[in-house]
Design a protein around this motif. Structure first.
Motif, mmCIF file in Angstrom:
data_model
loop_
_atom_site.group_PDB
_atom_site.id
_atom_site.type_symbol
_atom_site.label_atom_id
_atom_site.label_comp_id
_atom_site.label_asym_id
_atom_site.label_seq_id
_atom_site.Cartn_x
_atom_site.Cartn_y
_atom_site.Cartn_z
ATOM 1 N N PHE A 1 0.820 -1.224 0.000
ATOM 2 C CA PHE A 1 0.000 0.000 0.000
ATOM 3 C C PHE A 1 0.851 1.269 0.000
ATOM 4 O O PHE A 1 0.374 2.355 -0.360
ATOM 5 C CB PHE A 1 -0.930 0.007 1.219
ATOM 6 N N LYS A 2 2.121 1.168 0.385
ATOM 7 C CA LYS A 2 2.997 2.339 0.454
ATOM 8 C C LYS A 2 3.473 2.806 -0.925
ATOM 9 O O LYS A 2 3.983 3.918 -1.065
ATOM 10 C CB LYS A 2 4.237 2.030 1.299
ATOM 11 N N LEU A 3 3.347 1.965 -1.935
ATOM 12 C CA LEU A 3 3.998 2.205 -3.218
ATOM 13 C C LEU A 3 3.163 3.087 -4.131
ATOM 14 O O LEU A 3 1.938 3.009 -4.147
ATOM 15 C CB LEU A 3 4.283 0.870 -3.912
ATOM 16 N N TYR B 1 22.501 3.171 -7.911
ATOM 17 C CA TYR B 1 21.833 4.100 -6.995
ATOM 18 C C TYR B 1 22.239 5.540 -7.287
ATOM 19 O O TYR B 1 21.401 6.455 -7.283
ATOM 20 C CB TYR B 1 22.171 3.751 -5.545
ATOM 21 N N ALA B 2 23.531 5.759 -7.512
ATOM 22 C CA ALA B 2 24.011 7.112 -7.787
ATOM 23 C C ALA B 2 23.374 7.652 -9.061
ATOM 24 O O ALA B 2 22.959 8.826 -9.117
ATOM 25 C CB ALA B 2 25.539 7.107 -7.916
ATOM 26 N N ALA B 3 23.268 6.813 -10.093
ATOM 27 C CA ALA B 3 22.678 7.257 -11.356
ATOM 28 C C ALA B 3 21.238 7.724 -11.165
ATOM 29 O O ALA B 3 20.815 8.734 -11.732
ATOM 30 C CB ALA B 3 22.737 6.114 -12.379
ATOM 31 N N TYR B 4 20.481 7.004 -10.346
ATOM 32 C CA TYR B 4 19.077 7.384 -10.134
ATOM 33 C C TYR B 4 18.930 8.523 -9.127
ATOM 34 O O TYR B 4 18.139 9.449 -9.347
ATOM 35 C CB TYR B 4 18.267 6.152 -9.700
ATOM 36 N N ALA B 5 19.676 8.469 -8.030
ATOM 37 C CA ALA B 5 19.528 9.514 -7.006
ATOM 38 C C ALA B 5 20.055 10.856 -7.493
ATOM 39 O O ALA B 5 19.435 11.906 -7.254
ATOM 40 C CB ALA B 5 20.272 9.093 -5.735
ATOM 41 N N HIS B 6 21.205 10.847 -8.192
ATOM 42 C CA HIS B 6 21.863 12.097 -8.578
ATOM 43 C C HIS B 6 21.537 12.545 -10.001
ATOM 44 O O HIS B 6 21.882 13.666 -10.378
ATOM 45 C CB HIS B 6 23.379 11.960 -8.434
ATOM 46 N N ARG C 1 12.283 3.933 2.500
ATOM 47 C CA ARG C 1 12.073 4.907 1.425
ATOM 48 C C ARG C 1 11.285 4.251 0.291
ATOM 49 O O ARG C 1 11.858 3.920 -0.754
ATOM 50 C CB ARG C 1 13.423 5.419 0.894
ATOM 51 N N PRO C 2 9.993 4.040 0.472
ATOM 52 C CA PRO C 2 9.220 3.309 -0.546
ATOM 53 C C PRO C 2 9.259 3.941 -1.932
ATOM 54 O O PRO C 2 9.109 3.230 -2.931
ATOM 55 C CB PRO C 2 7.801 3.287 0.029
ATOM 56 N N ASP C 3 9.471 5.265 -2.021
ATOM 57 C CA ASP C 3 9.554 5.900 -3.343
ATOM 58 C C ASP C 3 10.811 5.470 -4.104
ATOM 59 O O ASP C 3 10.901 5.675 -5.320
ATOM 60 C CB ASP C 3 9.537 7.428 -3.209
#
Length: 546
Positions: free
Chosen positions: A360-362, A450-455, A528-530
């Motif tokens: 339900f969080k997604l 992770y870096a590619a998506y976060a940054h 961090r569900p997002d």
């Protein structure tokens, strides 16, 4: 800016004096019941906040031969949910004005036999920190009633001439351990949560510093351990040479990816065929196209290559002593492959159950990927089974265990590798199991993703359309991963450090990429569900290539 509100400290009055506390069970029980649970819940290093404290007791409680008086204690905490845990504390009783401004040090107001004061964490007392360092230089052994405190001196201390002029301070950054800095000479990590044997961080840093002479780590300087009378050794603290580095690679890669993003803000840019290669194809080609180099940037590529080469050197050093049973390389025997498969199946099952309770969080995009994950559970299980049943020629060694960009600092155009404690969810025994070094490699590749998506993807959605951003993110990741693998395998070969065949390298990296992405999926679901999109895309990528 207004100061945050701090809850008023509880007050208790006790009949006997503080120096009799180790013989006063009733007073200790009042402290445990009325003060300690609240203090633990206020402490960042306490890891049991969500489990519901049931009881707190002193497993050890010993006076130390220091002035002012300090007690060494080990707390055992039991929970409504979960296994008991043990935490180390040094306790003192001080006047309010002597303690200073450290709110984190205060446990409660306590009157001992008409002596008013604050029961506090003694690490915040300069005199106690000075005494600790003195004991370390002396290689002191303190004989207690129920065991010994052992101060082990590392060879780096021989380069320091005196302890008398080393001012110290407790670092205020919130973390799971407590950190003390002695000027610009020594950094000390006090392990709050304890394990019934030597901490792997201490064990590996000491091995790499004293035996392997591996340079890109904070040099080992000493340790404090507690040896109970009838139980295994417990690590309390590790001393290291300070590192003059201001930035970790997670933060540094943000700058590089911001520069990369500028190139895609114009609609005219298109990726050529040079980008359409998997990381393993790039690894085997042993070259980087001119377009990729110019677009990613020579400094980014040099940074990735430096990290990869140092990683290979670290692994070669961890495998350098065949006579040390803790670090001697071992084969991929049947028993290991069976244990690994069971662990992976257990991890997968836990993630399925966790998703059932957190679906339900997604958001919509994450739900679509989560449904893909559920449809592919059997495929993931079969992939784990297929990859663990293969025979591999490379060796299993002690590894970093929790290797990612945040664990590496940048200093003088080189890296410094930190924190060899291992995976937080694993037991102390599991953290010391020998694995393929490619498990660390997979951890770093996942960190690039992770870096590619976060940054890049998440950080620039207001400037660039999602479709273009996702393509840029995935292309940057594939190239970064391929460049890392290319430099890593070449350096391992130059060092005569065998990783097995090319097929072994690919299969083991895919196995641990899948393992790591499934692990991360649970972490993001909880916190961090997002962000679950990142590990879910990682799972999707591996399944497409196996």
């Amino acid at each position: 800016m207004e100061e945050p509100l701090v809850p008023a400290l509880a007050f208790i009055s006790l009949e006997k004096s503080f120096d009799k506390l180790h013989r006063d069970t009733e007073s200790r029980n009042r402290i445990l019941k009325e003060l300690m649970p609240d203090y633990l819940m206020r402490s960042r290093w306490f890891g049991g906040k969500g489990q519901g404290i049931q009881t707190v007791s002193f497993e050890e409680f010993e006076p130390l031969p220091v002035q002012p008086l300090v007690y060494f204690s080990i707390l055992e905490v039991t929970y409504n949910h979960g296994k008991p845990e043990r935490y180390a504390m040094f306790l003192a009783h001080m006047d309010e004005d002597e303690l200073g401004d450290f709110k984190k040090a205060r446990i409660g107001h306590v009157r001992f036999d008409n002596q008013e004061g604050i029961l506090c964490d003694a690490l915040y007392l300069p005199s106690f920190r000075t005494q600790i360092l003195k004991y370390l230089f002396e290689g002191k052994i303190l004989n207690l009633n129920e065991g010994k405190l052992l101060f082990e001196k590392g060879s780096y201390l021989d380069t320091l001439y005196s302890t008398s002029n080393l001012d110290s301070k407790v670092l205020e950054a919130d973390q799971s351990n407590s950190a003390v800095l002695y000027e610009d000479k020594l950094f000390v990590k006090f392990f709050r949560k304890l394990f019934p044997e030597t901490n792997p961080d201490l064990e590996t840093i000491r091995f790499l510093s004293e035996k392997a002479r591996f340079q890109p780590i904070p040099t080992f300087a000493g340790s404090i351990s507690f040896k109970p009378a009838h139980r295994p050794m417990v690590t309390l603290a590790m001393f290291q040479k300070t590192v003059d580095a201001r930035i970790d690679l997670w933060t540094l890669f943000k700058q590089h990816l911001d520069n990369f993003a500028v190139k895609f803000q114009e609609d005219s840019f298109e990726f050529s065929d040079d980008w359409d290669h998997s990381p393993f194809e790039i690894m085997l080609k042993k070259e980087i196209s001119e377009e990729v180099e110019n677009t990613m940037g020579p400094s980014t590529i040099s940074l990735i290559q430096t990290l990869a080469r140092r990683t290979a050197e670290m692994h070669a050093c961890l495998a350098c002593d065949e006579k040390d049973p803790h670090y001697a390389p071992e084969s991929f025997d049947i028993q290991y492959r069976k244990v690994l498969q069971e662990k992976l199946e257990s991890l997968l099952l836990k993630r399925v159950h966790l998703l059932d309770h957190n679906f339900f969080k997604l958001n919509t995009e994450s739900r679509n990927l989560a449904e893909f994950f559920l449809r592919k559970v059997d495929d993931i299980s079969k992939s784990f089974q297929k990859l663990t049943q293969k025979k591999y020629l490379g060796s299993r060694i002690r590894i970093h265990g929790d290797y990612h960009l945040g664990q590496v600092l940048w200093q003088n155009d080189d890296v410094v590798i930190l924190d060899f404690e291992g995976e937080p969810e694993s037991s102390i025994e599991e953290r010391k199991i020998k694995h393929s070094p490619l498990k660390d490699v997979a951890g770093m590749l996942r960190s690039f993703h992770y870096a590619a998506y976060a940054h890049l993807f998440f950080a620039h959605r207001d400037k660039i359309e999602d479709t273009k951003l996702e393509l840029a993110s995935e292309n940057w990741y594939r190239q970064a991963a391929g460049i890392f693998l290319q430099a890593y395998t070449l350096q391992a070969e130059a060092l005569h450090f065998s990783l097995g065949t090319h097929k072994d390298i690919i299969s083991l990296t895919e196995l641990h990429l899948l393992e790591k992405a499934v692990y991360e999926f649970g972490y993001e679901l909880n916190g961090r569900p997002d962000w679950v999109i990142i590990p879910l895309k990682g799972i999707q990528q591996v399944l497409e290539t196996i």
